[in-house]
Write a protein that holds these residues in place. Structure first.
Motif, PDB file in Angstrom:
ATOM      1  N   ARG A   1       1.140   1.168  -8.485  1.00 20.23           N
ATOM      2  CA  ARG A   1       2.512   2.026  -7.852  1.00 20.23           C
ATOM      3  C   ARG A   1       1.796   3.400  -7.214  1.00 20.23           C
ATOM      4  NH1 ARG A   1       5.001   1.043 -13.373  1.00 20.23           N
ATOM      5  NH2 ARG A   1       6.373  -0.769 -13.001  1.00 20.23           N
ATOM      6  N   LEU A   2       0.901   3.188  -6.304  1.00 22.65           N
ATOM      7  CA  LEU A   2       0.328   4.273  -5.549  1.00 22.65           C
ATOM      8  C   LEU A   2       1.146   4.319  -4.370  1.00 22.65           C
ATOM      9  CD1 LEU A   2      -3.227   3.173  -5.949  1.00 22.65           C
ATOM     10  CD2 LEU A   2      -2.222   4.842  -7.329  1.00 22.65           C
ATOM     11  N   PHE A   3       2.062   3.396  -3.819  1.00 20.48           N
ATOM     12  CA  PHE A   3       2.635   3.648  -2.836  1.00 20.48           C
ATOM     13  C   PHE A   3       4.041   4.340  -3.008  1.00 20.48           C
ATOM     14  CE2 PHE A   3       0.020   0.047  -1.746  1.00 20.48           C
ATOM     15  CZ  PHE A   3      -0.408   0.301  -0.401  1.00 20.48           C
ATOM     16  N   LYS A   4       4.337   5.251  -2.323  1.00 26.38           N
ATOM     17  CA  LYS A   4       5.701   6.051  -2.567  1.00 26.38           C
ATOM     18  C   LYS A   4       6.905   5.413  -1.494  1.00 26.38           C
ATOM     19  CE  LYS A   4       3.815   9.072  -5.159  1.00 26.38           C
ATOM     20  NZ  LYS A   4       3.985   8.608  -6.662  1.00 26.38           N
TER      21      LYS A   4
ATOM     22  N   PRO B   1      -8.622  -6.531   5.766  1.00 27.47           N
ATOM     23  CA  PRO B   1      -7.140  -6.817   6.394  1.00 27.47           C
ATOM     24  C   PRO B   1      -5.875  -6.377   5.468  1.00 27.47           C
ATOM     25  CG  PRO B   1      -8.627  -8.522   6.629  1.00 27.47           C
ATOM     26  CD  PRO B   1      -9.435  -7.481   5.819  1.00 27.47           C
ATOM     27  N   LYS B   2      -5.106  -5.822   5.918  1.00 25.76           N
ATOM     28  CA  LYS B   2      -4.013  -4.856   5.123  1.00 25.76           C
ATOM     29  C   LYS B   2      -3.598  -5.933   3.952  1.00 25.76           C
ATOM     30  CE  LYS B   2       0.043  -2.507   6.064  1.00 25.76           C
ATOM     31  NZ  LYS B   2       1.023  -2.117   6.990  1.00 25.76           N
ATOM     32  N   GLU B   3      -3.254  -7.245   4.266  1.00 24.47           N
ATOM     33  CA  GLU B   3      -2.501  -7.994   3.290  1.00 24.47           C
ATOM     34  C   GLU B   3      -3.873  -8.582   2.062  1.00 24.47           C
ATOM     35  OE1 GLU B   3      -4.258 -10.253   6.945  1.00 24.47           O
ATOM     36  OE2 GLU B   3      -2.777  -8.615   6.480  1.00 24.47           O
ATOM     37  N   GLU B   4      -4.947  -8.391   2.391  1.00 26.05           N
ATOM     38  CA  GLU B   4      -5.981  -8.836   1.241  1.00 26.05           C
ATOM     39  C   GLU B   4      -6.059  -8.046   0.036  1.00 26.05           C
ATOM     40  OE1 GLU B   4      -9.929  -9.657   2.319  1.00 26.05           O
ATOM     41  OE2 GLU B   4      -9.219 -10.820   4.192  1.00 26.05           O
ATOM     42  N   VAL B   5      -5.653  -6.488   0.224  1.00 20.30           N
ATOM     43  CA  VAL B   5      -5.659  -5.602  -1.025  1.00 20.30           C
ATOM     44  C   VAL B   5      -4.384  -4.966  -1.393  1.00 20.30           C
ATOM     45  CG1 VAL B   5      -7.968  -5.324  -0.333  1.00 20.30           C
ATOM     46  CG2 VAL B   5      -6.327  -3.842   0.688  1.00 20.30           C
ATOM     47  N   THR B   6      -3.430  -4.945  -0.419  1.00 19.27           N
ATOM     48  CA  THR B   6      -2.478  -4.254  -0.904  1.00 19.27           C
ATOM     49  C   THR B   6      -1.614  -4.703  -2.083  1.00 19.27           C
ATOM     50  OG1 THR B   6      -0.807  -5.716   0.482  1.00 19.27           O
ATOM     51  CG2 THR B   6      -1.675  -3.304   1.487  1.00 19.27           C
ATOM     52  N   GLN B   7      -1.616  -6.085  -2.512  1.00 17.08           N
ATOM     53  CA  GLN B   7      -1.238  -6.455  -3.713  1.00 17.08           C
ATOM     54  C   GLN B   7      -1.706  -5.801  -4.813  1.00 17.08           C
ATOM     55  OE1 GLN B   7      -2.315 -10.462  -4.504  1.00 17.08           O
ATOM     56  NE2 GLN B   7      -3.972 -10.304  -3.021  1.00 17.08           N
TER      57      GLN B   7
ATOM     58  N   VAL C   1      -5.421   4.665   5.302  1.00 15.63           N
ATOM     59  CA  VAL C   1      -4.043   5.047   4.680  1.00 15.63           C
ATOM     60  C   VAL C   1      -4.651   5.737   3.168  1.00 15.63           C
ATOM     61  CG1 VAL C   1      -2.381   3.893   3.062  1.00 15.63           C
ATOM     62  CG2 VAL C   1      -2.905   2.919   5.125  1.00 15.63           C
ATOM     63  N   VAL C   2      -3.917   6.945   2.879  1.00 14.24           N
ATOM     64  CA  VAL C   2      -4.452   7.581   1.967  1.00 14.24           C
ATOM     65  C   VAL C   2      -3.200   7.692   0.732  1.00 14.24           C
ATOM     66  CG1 VAL C   2      -5.100  10.091   1.133  1.00 14.24           C
ATOM     67  CG2 VAL C   2      -5.736   9.335   3.384  1.00 14.24           C
ATOM     68  N   LEU C   3      -3.705   7.167  -0.305  1.00 14.62           N
ATOM     69  CA  LEU C   3      -2.654   7.121  -1.562  1.00 14.62           C
ATOM     70  C   LEU C   3      -3.252   8.182  -2.637  1.00 14.62           C
ATOM     71  CD1 LEU C   3      -2.662   3.298  -1.388  1.00 14.62           C
ATOM     72  CD2 LEU C   3      -0.944   4.631  -0.445  1.00 14.62           C
ATOM     73  N   GLU C   4      -2.342   8.404  -3.579  1.00 10.09           N
ATOM     74  CA  GLU C   4      -2.624   9.248  -4.499  1.00 10.09           C
ATOM     75  C   GLU C   4      -2.455   8.600  -5.970  1.00 10.09           C
ATOM     76  OE1 GLU C   4       1.572  11.811  -5.324  1.00 10.09           O
ATOM     77  OE2 GLU C   4      -0.150  12.562  -3.750  1.00 10.09           O
TER      78      GLU C   4
END
Length: 140
Positions: free
Chosen positions: A137-140, A125-131, A81-84
Protein backbone atom coordinates in the motif's frame (compact mmCIF):
# COMPACT_ATOMS: atom_id res chain seq x y z
CA UNK A 1 31.75 0.09 -25.83
CA UNK A 2 30.15 -0.58 -22.45
CA UNK A 3 30.07 -4.28 -21.57
CA UNK A 4 26.26 -4.42 -21.42
CA UNK A 5 25.66 -2.21 -24.47
CA UNK A 6 25.03 -5.09 -26.89
CA UNK A 7 22.24 -6.42 -24.69
CA UNK A 8 20.80 -2.92 -24.34
CA UNK A 9 20.70 -2.45 -28.11
CA UNK A 10 18.84 -5.76 -28.43
CA UNK A 11 16.39 -4.58 -25.76
CA UNK A 12 15.94 -1.26 -27.57
CA UNK A 13 15.31 -3.10 -30.85
CA UNK A 14 12.53 -5.05 -29.14
CA UNK A 15 11.14 -1.73 -27.97
CA UNK A 16 11.27 -0.33 -31.53
CA UNK A 17 9.27 -3.09 -33.26
CA UNK A 18 6.58 -1.42 -35.39
CA UNK A 19 3.21 -1.66 -33.67
CA UNK A 20 4.79 -2.89 -30.42
CA UNK A 21 4.16 -0.92 -27.27
CA UNK A 22 7.46 0.64 -26.09
CA UNK A 23 8.81 -0.76 -22.86
CA UNK A 24 8.78 1.86 -20.10
CA UNK A 25 11.64 1.50 -17.64
CA UNK A 26 11.12 2.99 -14.18
CA UNK A 27 13.35 3.22 -11.15
CA UNK A 28 11.24 2.97 -7.99
CA UNK A 29 12.41 4.50 -4.71
CA UNK A 30 10.72 3.89 -1.37
CA UNK A 31 11.61 6.44 1.30
CA UNK A 32 10.65 6.31 4.98
CA UNK A 33 7.96 8.90 5.78
CA UNK A 34 8.51 8.76 9.55
CA UNK A 35 12.00 10.26 9.18
CA UNK A 36 10.38 13.60 8.28
CA UNK A 37 8.25 13.56 11.45
CA UNK A 38 8.94 13.79 15.19
CA UNK A 39 10.90 12.34 16.89
CA UNK A 40 13.28 12.19 13.89
CA UNK A 41 12.31 15.44 12.07
CA UNK A 42 14.94 15.10 9.36
CA UNK A 43 15.04 18.10 7.00
CA UNK A 44 13.87 17.64 3.40
CA UNK A 45 17.44 17.89 2.10
CA UNK A 46 18.58 14.97 4.24
CA UNK A 47 15.72 12.83 2.96
CA UNK A 48 16.44 13.77 -0.65
CA UNK A 49 20.08 12.82 -0.06
CA UNK A 50 19.02 9.37 1.19
CA UNK A 51 16.97 8.78 -1.96
CA UNK A 52 19.87 10.00 -4.11
CA UNK A 53 22.33 7.68 -2.34
CA UNK A 54 20.03 4.69 -2.80
CA UNK A 55 19.26 5.46 -6.46
CA UNK A 56 22.92 5.97 -7.33
CA UNK A 57 23.94 2.78 -5.52
CA UNK A 58 21.26 0.70 -7.30
CA UNK A 59 22.28 2.06 -10.70
CA UNK A 60 25.96 1.40 -9.95
CA UNK A 61 25.52 -2.12 -8.58
CA UNK A 62 23.29 -3.12 -11.51
CA UNK A 63 25.10 -1.05 -14.17
CA UNK A 64 25.64 -4.06 -16.47
CA UNK A 65 22.00 -5.17 -16.49
CA UNK A 66 20.41 -4.49 -19.92
CA UNK A 67 17.56 -2.51 -18.35
CA UNK A 68 19.99 -0.23 -16.51
CA UNK A 69 22.11 0.26 -19.63
CA UNK A 70 19.01 1.16 -21.67
CA UNK A 71 17.73 3.45 -18.88
CA UNK A 72 21.02 5.36 -18.75
CA UNK A 73 21.29 5.75 -22.52
CA UNK A 74 18.43 8.24 -22.59
CA UNK A 75 19.05 10.51 -19.62
CA UNK A 76 16.32 12.97 -20.58
CA UNK A 77 13.74 10.17 -20.54
CA UNK A 78 14.55 8.70 -17.12
CA UNK A 79 11.53 7.92 -15.00
CA UNK A 80 11.66 7.64 -11.24
CA UNK A 81 8.75 7.05 -8.92
CA UNK A 82 9.21 7.94 -5.26
CA UNK A 83 6.93 6.18 -2.81
CA UNK A 84 6.79 6.34 0.96
CA UNK A 85 6.88 3.62 3.57
CA UNK A 86 5.41 4.55 6.95
CA UNK A 87 8.37 3.27 9.00
CA UNK A 88 11.56 1.23 9.17
CA UNK A 89 9.76 -2.06 9.82
CA UNK A 90 7.73 -1.70 6.63
CA UNK A 91 10.83 -0.76 4.64
CA UNK A 92 12.72 -3.83 5.89
CA UNK A 93 9.73 -6.10 5.25
CA UNK A 94 9.53 -4.77 1.68
CA UNK A 95 13.27 -5.38 1.20
CA UNK A 96 12.81 -8.97 2.37
CA UNK A 97 9.89 -9.52 -0.03
CA UNK A 98 11.84 -8.04 -2.93
CA UNK A 99 14.77 -10.32 -2.14
CA UNK A 100 12.48 -13.39 -2.02
CA UNK A 101 11.01 -12.41 -5.42
CA UNK A 102 14.49 -11.82 -6.91
CA UNK A 103 13.76 -8.13 -7.52
CA UNK A 104 17.12 -6.32 -7.70
CA UNK A 105 17.28 -3.49 -5.18
CA UNK A 106 19.43 -1.68 -2.64
CA UNK A 107 18.35 -1.09 0.94
CA UNK A 108 20.24 2.09 1.84
CA UNK A 109 21.57 2.20 5.39
CA UNK A 110 22.65 5.60 6.69
CA UNK A 111 25.98 5.36 8.50
CA UNK A 112 27.31 5.36 11.13
CA UNK A 113 23.89 4.84 12.74
CA UNK A 114 23.01 1.91 10.41
CA UNK A 115 19.47 3.27 9.88
CA UNK A 116 17.48 1.85 6.96
CA UNK A 117 16.25 4.94 5.09
CA UNK A 118 15.39 4.07 1.49
CA UNK A 119 15.02 1.23 -1.01
CA UNK A 120 15.95 1.77 -4.63
CA UNK A 121 15.17 -0.79 -7.30
CA UNK A 122 17.25 -1.01 -10.44
CA UNK A 123 15.27 0.14 -13.49
CA UNK A 124 12.48 -2.30 -14.31
CA UNK A 125 9.64 -2.43 -16.80
CA UNK A 126 6.79 -0.88 -14.84
CA UNK A 127 4.54 -3.94 -14.99
CA UNK A 128 7.21 -6.29 -13.55
CA UNK A 129 7.37 -4.77 -10.06
CA UNK A 130 4.24 -2.73 -9.29
CA UNK A 131 2.37 -5.79 -8.02
CA UNK A 132 4.88 -6.22 -5.17
CA UNK A 133 4.87 -2.54 -4.27
CA UNK A 134 1.06 -2.34 -4.29
CA UNK A 135 0.86 -5.14 -1.70
CA UNK A 136 2.52 -2.75 0.75
CA UNK A 137 0.00 0.00 0.00
CA UNK A 138 2.78 2.41 -0.96
CA UNK A 139 0.76 4.02 -3.76
CA UNK A 140 -1.60 6.81 -2.72
Amino acid sequence: MHRGAGQAFQLCRKMAIPGAKPQILVQYLVLRKDLSQAPFSWPAGALVAQACHAATAALHVHRDHPHTVAYLQELERMRKVVLEAPDEATLKELAETLQQKNINHILWLEQPENIATCIALRPYPKEEVTQYLKKFRLFK
